[in-house]
Enzyme design. Sequence first.
Site, PDB file in Angstrom:
ATOM      1  N   GLU A 184      30.004  65.891  46.663  1.00 26.22           N
ATOM      2  CA  GLU A 184      31.045  65.849  47.704  1.00 26.22           C
ATOM      3  C   GLU A 184      31.488  64.406  47.938  1.00 26.22           C
ATOM      4  O   GLU A 184      30.661  63.505  48.036  1.00 26.22           O
ATOM      5  CB  GLU A 184      30.475  66.439  49.002  1.00 26.22           C
ATOM      6  CG  GLU A 184      31.467  66.414  50.134  1.00 26.22           C
ATOM      7  CD  GLU A 184      30.979  67.183  51.358  1.00 26.22           C
ATOM      8  OE1 GLU A 184      30.450  68.304  51.198  1.00 26.22           O
ATOM      9  OE2 GLU A 184      31.136  66.650  52.463  1.00 26.22           O
ATOM     10  N   ALA A 186      39.681  67.422  60.140  1.00 25.47           N
ATOM     11  CA  ALA A 186      40.070  68.500  61.051  1.00 25.47           C
ATOM     12  C   ALA A 186      41.476  68.205  61.585  1.00 25.47           C
ATOM     13  O   ALA A 186      41.790  67.066  61.908  1.00 25.47           O
ATOM     14  CB  ALA A 186      39.076  68.593  62.198  1.00 25.47           C
ATOM     15  N   GLN A 235      24.907  72.455  55.603  1.00 21.83           N
ATOM     16  CA  GLN A 235      24.937  71.170  56.274  1.00 21.83           C
ATOM     17  C   GLN A 235      23.756  70.359  55.731  1.00 21.83           C
ATOM     18  O   GLN A 235      22.737  70.940  55.324  1.00 21.83           O
ATOM     19  CB  GLN A 235      24.793  71.414  57.797  1.00 21.83           C
ATOM     20  CG  GLN A 235      24.837  70.185  58.653  1.00 21.83           C
ATOM     21  CD  GLN A 235      26.161  69.448  58.519  1.00 21.83           C
ATOM     22  OE1 GLN A 235      26.349  68.762  57.523  1.00 21.83           O
ATOM     23  NE2 GLN A 235      27.044  69.603  59.471  1.00 21.83           N
ATOM     24  N   LYS A 292      29.365  57.257  46.599  1.00 21.13           N
ATOM     25  CA  LYS A 292      28.638  56.381  45.662  1.00 21.13           C
ATOM     26  C   LYS A 292      27.902  57.274  44.665  1.00 21.13           C
ATOM     27  O   LYS A 292      27.185  58.199  45.074  1.00 21.13           O
ATOM     28  CB  LYS A 292      27.603  55.525  46.404  1.00 21.13           C
ATOM     29  CG  LYS A 292      28.191  54.644  47.492  1.00 21.13           C
ATOM     30  CD  LYS A 292      28.667  53.328  46.910  1.00 21.13           C
ATOM     31  CE  LYS A 292      29.231  52.423  47.946  1.00 21.13           C
ATOM     32  NZ  LYS A 292      30.579  51.963  47.676  1.00 21.13           N
TER      33      LYS A 292
HETATM   34  P1  FAD Z   1      32.760  78.548  61.821  1.00 24.23           P
HETATM   35  O1  FAD Z   1      32.126  79.291  60.715  1.00 24.23           O
HETATM   36  O2  FAD Z   1      33.967  79.124  62.430  1.00 24.23           O
HETATM   37  O3  FAD Z   1      31.684  78.258  62.919  1.00 24.23           O
HETATM   38  C1  FAD Z   1      30.356  77.839  62.516  1.00 24.23           C
HETATM   39  C2  FAD Z   1      29.295  78.364  63.425  1.00 24.23           C
HETATM   40  O4  FAD Z   1      29.309  77.700  64.648  1.00 24.23           O
HETATM   41  C3  FAD Z   1      29.445  79.817  63.744  1.00 24.23           C
HETATM   42  O5  FAD Z   1      28.197  80.373  63.658  1.00 24.23           O
HETATM   43  C4  FAD Z   1      29.940  79.854  65.169  1.00 24.23           C
HETATM   44  O6  FAD Z   1      29.331  80.900  65.842  1.00 24.23           O
HETATM   45  C5  FAD Z   1      29.459  78.571  65.722  1.00 24.23           C
HETATM   46  N1  FAD Z   1      30.441  77.939  66.588  1.00 24.23           N
HETATM   47  C6  FAD Z   1      31.359  77.046  66.198  1.00 24.23           C
HETATM   48  N2  FAD Z   1      32.051  76.628  67.273  1.00 24.23           N
HETATM   49  C7  FAD Z   1      31.558  77.282  68.329  1.00 24.23           C
HETATM   50  C8  FAD Z   1      31.859  77.293  69.689  1.00 24.23           C
HETATM   51  N3  FAD Z   1      32.838  76.516  70.191  1.00 24.23           N
HETATM   52  N4  FAD Z   1      31.148  78.097  70.499  1.00 24.23           N
HETATM   53  C9  FAD Z   1      30.189  78.882  70.012  1.00 24.23           C
HETATM   54  N5  FAD Z   1      29.835  78.922  68.721  1.00 24.23           N
HETATM   55  C10 FAD Z   1      30.513  78.136  67.891  1.00 24.23           C
HETATM   56  N6  FAD Z   1      34.510  69.287  58.692  1.00 24.23           N
HETATM   57  C11 FAD Z   1      35.715  68.714  58.452  1.00 24.23           C
HETATM   58  O7  FAD Z   1      36.447  68.398  59.385  1.00 24.23           O
HETATM   59  N7  FAD Z   1      36.137  68.461  57.156  1.00 24.23           N
HETATM   60  C12 FAD Z   1      35.385  68.797  56.079  1.00 24.23           C
HETATM   61  O8  FAD Z   1      35.794  68.581  54.949  1.00 24.23           O
HETATM   62  C13 FAD Z   1      34.102  69.391  56.306  1.00 24.23           C
HETATM   63  N8  FAD Z   1      33.306  69.754  55.267  1.00 24.23           N
HETATM   64  C14 FAD Z   1      32.119  70.399  55.508  1.00 24.23           C
HETATM   65  C15 FAD Z   1      31.339  70.810  54.416  1.00 24.23           C
HETATM   66  C16 FAD Z   1      30.131  71.467  54.622  1.00 24.23           C
HETATM   67  C17 FAD Z   1      29.319  71.914  53.438  1.00 24.23           C
HETATM   68  C18 FAD Z   1      29.685  71.724  55.961  1.00 24.23           C
HETATM   69  C19 FAD Z   1      28.375  72.414  56.200  1.00 24.23           C
HETATM   70  C20 FAD Z   1      30.454  71.324  57.047  1.00 24.23           C
HETATM   71  C21 FAD Z   1      31.677  70.662  56.846  1.00 24.23           C
HETATM   72  N9  FAD Z   1      32.486  70.258  57.904  1.00 24.23           N
HETATM   73  C22 FAD Z   1      33.695  69.642  57.656  1.00 24.23           C
HETATM   74  C23 FAD Z   1      32.059  70.457  59.305  1.00 24.23           C
HETATM   75  C24 FAD Z   1      32.595  71.772  59.919  1.00 24.23           C
HETATM   76  O9  FAD Z   1      34.008  71.747  59.921  1.00 24.23           O
HETATM   77  C25 FAD Z   1      32.056  71.882  61.342  1.00 24.23           C
HETATM   78  O10 FAD Z   1      30.681  72.087  61.326  1.00 24.23           O
HETATM   79  C26 FAD Z   1      32.770  72.887  62.239  1.00 24.23           C
HETATM   80  O11 FAD Z   1      32.378  72.663  63.578  1.00 24.23           O
HETATM   81  C27 FAD Z   1      32.460  74.336  61.928  1.00 24.23           C
HETATM   82  O12 FAD Z   1      33.109  74.735  60.816  1.00 24.23           O
HETATM   83  P2  FAD Z   1      32.766  76.178  60.161  1.00 24.23           P
HETATM   84  O13 FAD Z   1      33.696  76.379  59.053  1.00 24.23           O
HETATM   85  O14 FAD Z   1      31.323  76.267  59.881  1.00 24.23           O
HETATM   86  O15 FAD Z   1      33.162  77.102  61.400  1.00 24.23           O
END
Ligand code: FAD
Length: 283
Positions: free
Chosen positions: A18, A51, A175, A271
């Site tokens: 990544e 985001a 994560q 890196k």
């Molecule tokens: P979702 O699947 O919609 O939510 C994830 C989980 O969190 C769900 O279980 C949900 O129940 C819970 N949840 C989330 N928000 C709430 C809330 N407000 N209240 C209650 N429960 C909640 N971020 C970026 O901006 N750019 C990236 O390129 C990026 N790449 C990533 C790559 C990986 C492999 C990972 C693991 C994360 C990455 N992220 C990135 C971070 C990610 O966008 C955040 O963790 C975000 O908050 C949740 O995204 P998601 O797609 O998991 O959301």
Amino acid sequence: MKLSEIYAKYNKLIFSFEVFPPKNGDTQNLFEELAKMNQKKPALISVTYGAGGSNRNTSLDIVKELKNHLKQPVMPHFTCVCSNKQYIEKYIREIEELGITNILALRGDEPQEIDVCYRDFKSALDLIEYLRKHSELEFAVAAYPEKHPKAKTFDDDIDVLLKKQNLGAKVAYTQVFFDNESYYKFFDICSKKGINIPIIPGIMPIISYNQLKKIVELSGTKIDSKVMNYFEKYKDSKEDTIKAGIEFASLQCEKLIEFGARGMHFYTLNKAKSSLEVINNIT
Ligand code: FAD
């Protein structure tokens, strides 16, 4: 190659890297690092996306360079928070026109001023529903062995992953974590709930003590005080920190392989060196 084909033969080690669009805009340096990463023939290079589309153009430029010039298999990340339907539609068409077949479908972190956001898509599930109906892309999703910091319970969080699988996600990338026990426990509960897509561990070879501290603070990732102290010892030497990071990540990967993991997703921090050395150590 589509995600389903890449992970179909999940009996040999599969590596992905990544990278993120550099904040200082120095993409030339990143392209040099990407060329080095290519030595290990990664199954995928994934490119993060801010985001709300904050770095949309740089992210897309890197994806284009990887696809058209470096000829590497690329998977753009895409976040839907604060985006409206037209914007998402436009991005997806652009990606498909480039010949991209896979995407990491994410919600993205909500900004503080959420009331100024478009709310067409409230979670990754909304984006996935959209992709299913409006594109041919295969999609990967995010998973949280130590629970998403905002999820109510660990169980709720895993139920969301199950929904993502049931809607067609081909693979989940976790994560970053430093405590393998979190992954083992998470994996077992996922299996019991019927999640059988590959859950690829997210591995970050540490290259700076301060960066490690920041990551732990921001993502809520668990880290044993012994591990923190271990890296603290080397904090004044960049070279020693990198060496310690490679050793720690190599051991972590060896144990994950013993557990049965066959894919590793490296958070490279742009890196190549550390991730390549970890791969050398474990293959
Ligand atoms: P979702 O699947 O919609 O939510 C994830 C989980 O969190 C769900 O279980 C949900 O129940 C819970 N949840 C989330 N928000 C709430 C809330 N407000 N209240 C209650 N429960 C909640 N971020 C970026 O901006 N750019 C990236 O390129 C990026 N790449 C990533 C790559 C990986 C492999 C990972 C693991 C994360 C990455 N992220 C990135 C971070 C990610 O966008 C955040 O963790 C975000 O908050 C949740 O995204 P998601 O797609 O998991 O959301």
